[in-house]
Design a protein around this motif. Structure first.
Motif, mmCIF file in Angstrom:
data_model
loop_
_atom_site.group_PDB
_atom_site.id
_atom_site.type_symbol
_atom_site.label_atom_id
_atom_site.label_comp_id
_atom_site.label_asym_id
_atom_site.label_seq_id
_atom_site.Cartn_x
_atom_site.Cartn_y
_atom_site.Cartn_z
ATOM 1 N N ILE A 143 26.301 24.919 1.987
ATOM 2 C CA ILE A 143 27.696 25.051 1.563
ATOM 3 C C ILE A 143 27.835 26.003 0.378
ATOM 4 N N GLY A 144 26.726 26.658 0.007
ATOM 5 C CA GLY A 144 26.791 27.677 -1.023
ATOM 6 C C GLY A 144 26.246 27.292 -2.383
ATOM 7 N N ALA A 145 25.727 26.082 -2.536
ATOM 8 C CA ALA A 145 25.138 25.699 -3.824
ATOM 9 C C ALA A 145 23.836 26.467 -4.030
ATOM 10 N N GLU A 146 23.631 26.912 -5.252
ATOM 11 C CA GLU A 146 22.457 27.715 -5.589
ATOM 12 C C GLU A 146 21.477 26.891 -6.415
ATOM 13 N N PRO A 147 20.181 26.938 -6.076
ATOM 14 C CA PRO A 147 19.198 26.201 -6.869
ATOM 15 C C PRO A 147 19.087 26.773 -8.279
ATOM 16 N N VAL A 148 19.041 25.871 -9.271
ATOM 17 C CA VAL A 148 18.926 26.314 -10.662
ATOM 18 C C VAL A 148 17.787 25.620 -11.390
ATOM 19 N N GLY A 149 17.149 24.649 -10.738
ATOM 20 C CA GLY A 149 16.048 23.970 -11.407
ATOM 21 C C GLY A 149 15.660 22.684 -10.716
ATOM 22 N N THR A 150 14.914 21.889 -11.441
ATOM 23 C CA THR A 150 14.438 20.598 -10.936
ATOM 24 C C THR A 150 14.641 19.553 -12.017
ATOM 25 N N VAL A 151 15.175 18.421 -11.625
ATOM 26 C CA VAL A 151 15.297 17.290 -12.533
ATOM 27 C C VAL A 151 14.082 16.409 -12.282
ATOM 28 N N ARG A 152 13.271 16.240 -13.299
ATOM 29 C CA ARG A 152 12.015 15.507 -13.164
ATOM 30 C C ARG A 152 12.252 14.013 -12.967
ATOM 31 N N ALA A 153 11.315 13.386 -12.292
ATOM 32 C CA ALA A 153 11.359 11.938 -12.066
ATOM 33 C C ALA A 153 11.514 11.215 -13.395
ATOM 34 N N ASP A 154 12.182 10.066 -13.352
ATOM 35 C CA ASP A 154 12.415 9.260 -14.541
ATOM 36 C C ASP A 154 12.174 7.792 -14.194
ATOM 37 N N PRO A 155 10.886 7.445 -13.958
ATOM 38 C CA PRO A 155 10.577 6.064 -13.558
ATOM 39 C C PRO A 155 11.027 5.068 -14.624
ATOM 40 N N PRO A 156 11.430 3.882 -14.265
ATOM 41 C CA PRO A 156 11.428 3.349 -12.903
ATOM 42 C C PRO A 156 12.712 3.636 -12.139
ATOM 43 N N ALA A 157 13.729 4.221 -12.800
ATOM 44 C CA ALA A 157 15.012 4.442 -12.126
ATOM 45 C C ALA A 157 14.886 5.404 -10.948
ATOM 46 N N VAL A 158 14.265 6.545 -11.170
ATOM 47 C CA VAL A 158 14.094 7.551 -10.117
ATOM 48 C C VAL A 158 12.625 7.945 -10.098
ATOM 49 N N MET A 159 12.001 7.784 -8.946
ATOM 50 C CA MET A 159 10.546 7.954 -8.849
ATOM 51 C C MET A 159 10.123 9.345 -8.358
ATOM 52 N N TRP A 160 11.066 10.243 -8.111
ATOM 53 C CA TRP A 160 10.722 11.544 -7.558
ATOM 54 C C TRP A 160 11.555 12.635 -8.230
ATOM 55 N N ASP A 161 11.015 13.839 -8.210
ATOM 56 C CA ASP A 161 11.758 14.998 -8.717
ATOM 57 C C ASP A 161 12.915 15.288 -7.770
ATOM 58 N N ARG A 162 14.000 15.830 -8.338
ATOM 59 C CA ARG A 162 15.187 16.151 -7.536
ATOM 60 C C ARG A 162 15.635 17.578 -7.794
ATOM 61 N N PRO A 163 16.057 18.269 -6.733
ATOM 62 C CA PRO A 163 16.561 19.634 -6.910
ATOM 63 C C PRO A 163 17.888 19.624 -7.679
ATOM 64 N N GLU A 164 18.025 20.582 -8.574
ATOM 65 C CA GLU A 164 19.284 20.776 -9.293
ATOM 66 C C GLU A 164 19.916 22.057 -8.770
ATOM 67 N N LEU A 165 21.184 21.962 -8.410
ATOM 68 C CA LEU A 165 21.900 23.102 -7.832
ATOM 69 C C LEU A 165 23.226 23.294 -8.553
ATOM 70 N N LEU A 166 23.806 24.458 -8.377
ATOM 71 C CA LEU A 166 25.109 24.763 -8.957
ATOM 72 C C LEU A 166 26.015 25.256 -7.838
ATOM 73 N N LEU A 167 27.154 24.599 -7.690
ATOM 74 C CA LEU A 167 28.144 24.999 -6.701
ATOM 75 C C LEU A 167 29.285 25.687 -7.439
ATOM 76 N N ARG A 168 29.431 26.966 -7.193
ATOM 77 C CA ARG A 168 30.510 27.725 -7.839
ATOM 78 C C ARG A 168 31.803 27.484 -7.069
ATOM 79 N N VAL A 169 32.875 27.229 -7.819
ATOM 80 C CA VAL A 169 34.140 26.907 -7.173
ATOM 81 C C VAL A 169 35.280 27.828 -7.586
ATOM 82 N N GLY A 170 35.048 28.628 -8.642
ATOM 83 C CA GLY A 170 36.118 29.486 -9.150
ATOM 84 C C GLY A 170 36.254 30.762 -8.389
#
Length: 162
Positions: free
Chosen positions: A135-162
């Motif tokens: 849908i056009g979101a662009e990768p900008v980084g990775t949000v690292r795991a934060d155990p115990p809440a989140v056990m895996w790294d997650r892609p960070e993206l930016l969706l431009r809307v303007g």
């Protein structure tokens, strides 16, 4: 107004309408999150006990895609304005492949634009990254795991809307 037209066309194709969520939707949205096949297996702990409460719905911009004939909830998203971020987006398993995610994304863009935003941050569930890129979101980084809440790294993206 061209984007309003695009949202209406998407609604017709998907057979759904997007409306503001109400406190009465809380139970349905919670079930949608907790039963999502996207969160089976190693991802199950992320939604175990998760709750979309009436208070959250009343204080955030939460929108539901509902079947145009039956009113059945097919999906939803939540947009945070400060800072601008997609907090939640889920499509019911039986509604997958009907264009509901794209309908919600088009509505998200319009809602963000109307709020004066130029972009929205998305911290993606790893299996959903391809959808957000489509849908056009662009990768900008990775949000690292934060155990115990989140056990895996997650892609960070930016969706431009303007």
């Amino acid at each position: 107004m061209g984007s309003d037209r695009a949202v209406r066309q998407s609604q017709r194709r998907a057979g759904a309408v997007v409306r503001r969520a109400t406190a009465g939707d809380a139970g349905r949205l919670t079930r949608l999150v907790r039963t999502s096949r996207a969160y089976e297996g190693p991802f199950a702990s992320m939604v175990e006990g998760y709750r979309v409460g009436p208070d959250y719905i009343e204080t955030q911009r939460v929108f539901v895609a509902a079947d145009g004939d039956t009113g059945q909830v097919l999906g939803f998203y939540a947009l945070l304005l400060d800072p601008p971020e997609l907090d939640l987006m889920f499509v019911a398993d039986p509604a997958q492949g009907r264009g509901i995610g794209r309908l919600l994304a088009a509505h998200l863009r319009e809602e963000a634009r109307s709020a004066g935003l130029t972009s929205v941050r998305i911290v993606s569930h790893p299996p959903a990254e391809g959808f957000y890129r489509s849908i056009g979101a662009e990768p900008v980084g990775t949000v690292r795991a934060d155990p115990p809440a989140v056990m895996w790294d997650r892609p960070e993206l930016l969706l431009r809307v303007g």
